[in-house]
Structure formats: structure tokens, C-alpha cells
Design an enzyme around this catalytic site. Structure first.
Site, short mmCIF file in Angstrom:
data_model
loop_
_atom_site.label_atom_id
_atom_site.label_comp_id
_atom_site.label_asym_id
_atom_site.label_seq_id
_atom_site.Cartn_x
_atom_site.Cartn_y
_atom_site.Cartn_z
N THR A 33 0.97 -1.05 -0.10
CA THR A 33 0.10 -0.14 0.52
C THR A 33 0.97 1.03 0.03
O THR A 33 1.55 1.39 0.07
CB THR A 33 -0.34 -0.06 1.14
OG1 THR A 33 -1.66 1.24 1.06
CG2 THR A 33 0.36 -0.06 2.92
N ASP A 34 0.23 2.58 -0.47
CA ASP A 34 0.82 3.61 -0.58
C ASP A 34 1.28 4.02 1.10
O ASP A 34 1.92 4.90 1.44
CB ASP A 34 0.46 4.78 -1.24
CG ASP A 34 -1.21 4.72 -0.64
OD1 ASP A 34 -1.43 4.71 0.08
OD2 ASP A 34 -2.03 5.83 -1.13
N GLU A 35 0.44 3.70 1.68
CA GLU A 35 0.66 3.99 3.53
C GLU A 35 1.69 3.86 4.11
O GLU A 35 2.47 4.18 5.04
CB GLU A 35 -0.33 2.78 3.66
CG GLU A 35 -1.89 3.55 3.44
CD GLU A 35 -3.06 3.66 5.00
OE1 GLU A 35 -2.37 3.58 5.87
OE2 GLU A 35 -4.36 3.11 4.24
N TYR A 71 -1.70 -1.01 11.23
CA TYR A 71 -1.99 -1.13 9.68
C TYR A 71 -0.71 -1.29 8.35
O TYR A 71 -0.16 -2.01 7.91
CB TYR A 71 -2.95 -0.37 9.05
CG TYR A 71 -2.97 -0.52 7.72
CD1 TYR A 71 -2.91 -2.45 7.23
CD2 TYR A 71 -3.17 -0.02 6.88
CE1 TYR A 71 -2.98 -2.39 6.02
CE2 TYR A 71 -2.88 -0.06 5.55
CZ TYR A 71 -3.83 -1.80 5.09
OH TYR A 71 -2.97 -1.90 3.89
N LYS A 128 2.08 -3.45 6.87
CA LYS A 128 3.02 -4.00 5.76
C LYS A 128 3.82 -3.38 5.23
O LYS A 128 4.83 -4.05 4.67
CB LYS A 128 1.66 -3.18 5.25
CG LYS A 128 0.18 -3.30 5.28
CD LYS A 128 -0.48 -4.30 4.73
CE LYS A 128 0.03 -4.62 3.04
NZ LYS A 128 -0.24 -5.79 2.51
#
Ligand code: NAD
Ligand code: DAU
Length: 376
Positions: free
Chosen positions: A134-136, A182, A186
């Protein structure tokens, strides 16, 4: 025949990837490996469940012994790894589950793949471990004011406009700086995947994508939750001032990117996937209200009063924005849908599939596996 495992195939993005691969590659044996947590729903795959090249296996990715056995028994050639705990709000309440699934689950898959592939005469030749991230993991960007275009319905114009104004984007070399449990989980899993390439020579690829939207998304996420609430005239809980910015990509475009990268991406490389389609939450919420009201024949804006500002998400990332030009330049992928079209299709899908939504919100979908599969 290639034997490909897709983990998390019963979830939102995974179900689109499974559907694409099962339909497009009849010569592949596609194994959907999914634990069926609250987010896994086999009803997402009704249209492919009887195809001869599709198989569902209920398994926890953390169950190393069985994952390893599956690699041996099914002669796995490639893995597209999507299984994860994916909701930021849940990670704030229960970080351990996120570390367990996202970090240790990924490690279990890596180790199973390593042991099996290293036992083969040609070892890693023509093998692939593709990790969906993810970009997060990159943290948050500043909200630049003005953002550029008020309602950036056009992907390319938006991209050029942003570049011209020097707005910052996440690129493949951006520093990792996760803020939520989260995104920390990741980020950790991404590091493990790269470590397996660097240490053991495993052919890995990592991609980091922006926010997806479209059919079959679990209605805890902004877009399906709000469409359903507008339909039922329930309050719309907007975190903080609704000014956080996300870059939205239609889920089938993400699935297409995964297909291209799985087949043509460079080993050990990273690709960012995004829509060049940034929206402030409050603006997207107004578009959703307008679209649902119009499609249900309600007066325009009738439901604007459902907007309810609530306490902000702790550590709420201000802005995500992906620069996906590397993927476009190297592999020729670009988003196919303009946002206006994608959001119209999405709202229509949820309104026409109220049964699917009711099935989930009532919890009945959790019995689908028992009904369908335990009898076989
Ligand atoms: P989702 O929550 O809809 O689906 C997750 C799936 O994984 C479910 O089917 C669930 O049953 C399965 N799963 C969870 N734990 C498991 C375990 N221990 N063993 C086996 N299966 C398990 O998620 P999503 O939104 O489709 O996201 C899929 C992947 O894409 C995730 O890795 C996520 O981090 C990543 N991603 C999501 C987005 C997005 O906008 N949704 C954007 C970028 C990246
Ligand atoms: O950027 C990719 C990520 O996008 C994925 O890695 C995650 O798995 C996925 O869940 C998504 O994360 P977000 O936190 O951005 O998505 P979510 O739909 O939860 O929220 C989108 C924005 O809307 C965010 O700024 C928080 C806000 N929000 C969300 C909900 C559920 C609200 O204001 N109210 C809400 O009720």
C-alpha cells in the site's frame, strides 16, 4: 499449466484479481487461498467458482506447515499475495492481529516458497513471489493548497497540473514512514519480501497502490459504507474536518496492473500504482450524495444533511498521492477509467446489488462457505 496461488482472493481486490486471472488464463490453475475472516466473502466469486481452472482452499497464511505442504502438493509456480488485515481503524483497536497476519503471515508464505522452490532442480527459475502493498507505508504528504484542480475528474490533466505546481508525490524511492499499526505491519512485510530477494535470491516484486474503489468492497471502508448509509438515510461519519486527501483508483484498473506486473515486472523491483486522482474526503462524499440521490430519484442534495463530523481518526494521514509514471513508462499501464465514470459505475453496482450488501451487513455471508463447500 502454471499453478498460481492468490492469497486473500475472497476479499475485495483479491476477488477482482482471481476473476481476471481465471477468465483470462484458462491454462493456469488458480488457487484462491483464503482464511475467510470477516472480510472474506466467497459470494464475491460466484461467477467463477465452478470454472475448471479455479480452486478455493480455506487456509490461514500463518499456518506454515499447511502452507508449505500446499506448495509441495500443488507444485506452486507463483504467488500473488493480497491476504491481509486491511482496515486502519481496526488496526488502531487490535494491532496484534495486524502484526500476526500481515507480518508473520507474509513470512510464513515466503519461507514456504523458499523451501519448496529451493528443493527443485531449477530452483527459482520462472518462479515469482508478488507482494501487494500500500501507499500508506510512505506515511503522509502535506496538503498543498490549492490542491490544483477542484474536482480532478481527469487523470492526466491532474497529473500534469500537480507536477507543474511542484506538488509532492510518493515515488518508489520515497522513505518508509508508516504511522498506523496497519501501515507499520505492511511496511514490515515489504521489508521481509525484499530481504528474501537480497538474502536468498527469491524472485520477488512489491507494488504499492493507492486507495481502491469499486464493487465488492467491504462496507467498513469509506465509499461502500457511505453509499449504503445514504441509501438508508443514516448519518455519514466524517472524520475530523473531512479535509484529508486520498488518491482513488478503480479496482479493476489495479487488477489489470497486477496482471501486467506479475507477467512483465522486473524482479526485485517496486512499482507504485495510483490514479493521479486526488480528492478531499468531503468533496468525494458530496459526489456520492449527489450520485445516490440522482439514481434514486431524490431531489439533488436532499441528503447533504446526513454529513456528521465526528472525532478524527488518531494519527490520521493528511494526504496520499502516488506517482505511477514508472509503471506507465516501463510497462505501459495506465488507469482506464475516468473517476466520474468509475464512481457512477460503483454507485450503480451497490444500488443494484442491495442483496449482496444486506447479506454482508446481516452477517449471513459467513455461512456461505459452510453451505457451498462443506458439502463437496
Ligand atoms: P480485504 O480486507 O477486502 O480482504 C482481505 C482478504 O484476506 C479477505 O478475503 C480475508 O479473508 C483474507 N485474509 C485475512 N487474513 C488472512 C489470513 N491470515 N490467511 C488467509 N487469508 C486471510 O482487503 P483488500 O482491501 O482487498 O486489500 C487486499 C490487499 O491489498 C491487502 O494486502 C491490502 O493491504 C492491499 N491494498 C489495499 C488497498 C485498498 O484500497 N483496499 C490499497 C492498496 C493496497
Ligand atoms: O491508501 C491505500 C489504503 O486505502 C489501503 O492500504 C487500505 O487497506 C484501505 O483501507 C485504504 O485506507 P484508508 O484509511 O485511506 O481508507 P478508508 O476507506 O478507511 O478511509 C478513507 C478516508 O475516509 C480516510 O481519510 C478516513 C476517512 N473516513 C473513513 C471512514 C471509514 C471517514 O471520514 N469516515 C469513515 O467512516
Amino acid at each position: 499449466m502454471k499453478n498460481i496461488v492468490i492469497t486473500g482472493g475472497a476479499g475485495f481486490i483479491g476477488s477482482h484479481v482471481v476473476r481476471l486471472f481465471v477468465n483470462k488464463y484458462p491454462e493456469y490453475h488458480i488457487i484462491n487461498l483464503d482464511k475467510l475472516t470477516y472480510a472474506g466473502n466467497l459470494a464475491n466469486l460466484k461467477d467463477v467458482e465452478n470454472k475448471p481452472n479455479y480452486e478455493f482452499i480455506r487456509m490461514d497464511i500463518c499456518d506454515f506447515e499447511n502452507v508449505y505442504k500446499l506448495f509441495q502438493d500443488k507444485h506452486i509456480d507463483g504467488i500473488i499475495h493480497l491476504a491481509a488485515e486491511s482496515h486502519v481503524d481496526r488496526s488502531i483497536k487490535d494491532p496484534f492481529t495486524f502484526a500476526q497476519t500481515n507480518v508473520l503471515g507474509t513470512l510464513s508464505l515466503l519461507q514456504a516458497a523458499k523451501l519448496y522452490w529451493e528443493s527443485l532442480p531449477k530452483r527459482y527459475e520462472n518462479k515469482r513471489f508478488y507482494h501487494i502493498s500500500t501507499d500508506e507505508v510512505y506515511g503522509a504528504l502535506q496538503i498543498t493548497d490549492p490542491l490544483g484542480i477542484e474536482s480532478p475528474f481527469t487523470t492526466k490533466a491532474s497529473s500534469e497540473h500537480h507536477q507543474a505546481y511542484g506538488h509532492e508525490f510518493f515515488v518508489e524511492t520515497s522513505k518508509y514512514n508508516p504511522h498506523s499499526p496497519y501501515s507499520a505491519s505492511k511496511a514490515s512485510s515489504d521489508h521481509f519480501v525484499r530481504a528474501y530477494h537480497d538474502t536468498y535470491g527469491m524472485p520477488t516484486i512489491v507494488t504499492n497502490c493507492s486507495n481502491n474503489y469499486g464493487p465488492y468492497q467491504f462496507p467498513e471502508k469509506l465509499i461502500p459504507l457511505f453509499i449504503n448509509n445514504i441509501r438508508h438515510r443514516k448519518p455519514l461519519p466524517v472524520y475530523g474536518k473531512g479535509e484529508n486527501v486520498r488518491d482513488w483508483l478503480y479496482v479493476e484498473d489495479h487488477a489489470r496492473a497486477i496482471d501486467v506486473i506479475f507477467h512483465h515486472g522486473h524482479i526485485a523491483d517496486t512499482y507504485n500504482i495510483g490514479g493521479f486522482n486526488e480528492w478531499k474526503n468531503i468533496d468525494i462524499i458530496k459526489v456520492l450524495i449527489k450520485t445516490v440521490d440522482r439514481l434514486l430519484g431524490r431531489p439533488e442534495g436532499a441528503d447533504l444533511d446526513l454529513i456528521t463530523y465526528v472525532t478524527d481518526r488518531p494519527g490520521h494521514d493528511a494526504r496520499y498521492a502516488i506517482d505511477s509514471r514508472k509503471l506507465q513508462d516501463e510497462l505501459g499501464w495506465e488507469p482506464s477509467l475516468q473517476f466520474e465514470e468509475g464512481i457512477e459505475k460503483t454507485v450503480q453496482w451497490y444500488l443494484h446489488n442491495q442483496e449482496w450488501m444486506d447479506y454482508i451487513t446481516s452477517g449471513e455471508y459467513e455461512r456461505y462457505y459452510e453451505d457451498m463447500y462443506s458439502k463437496r
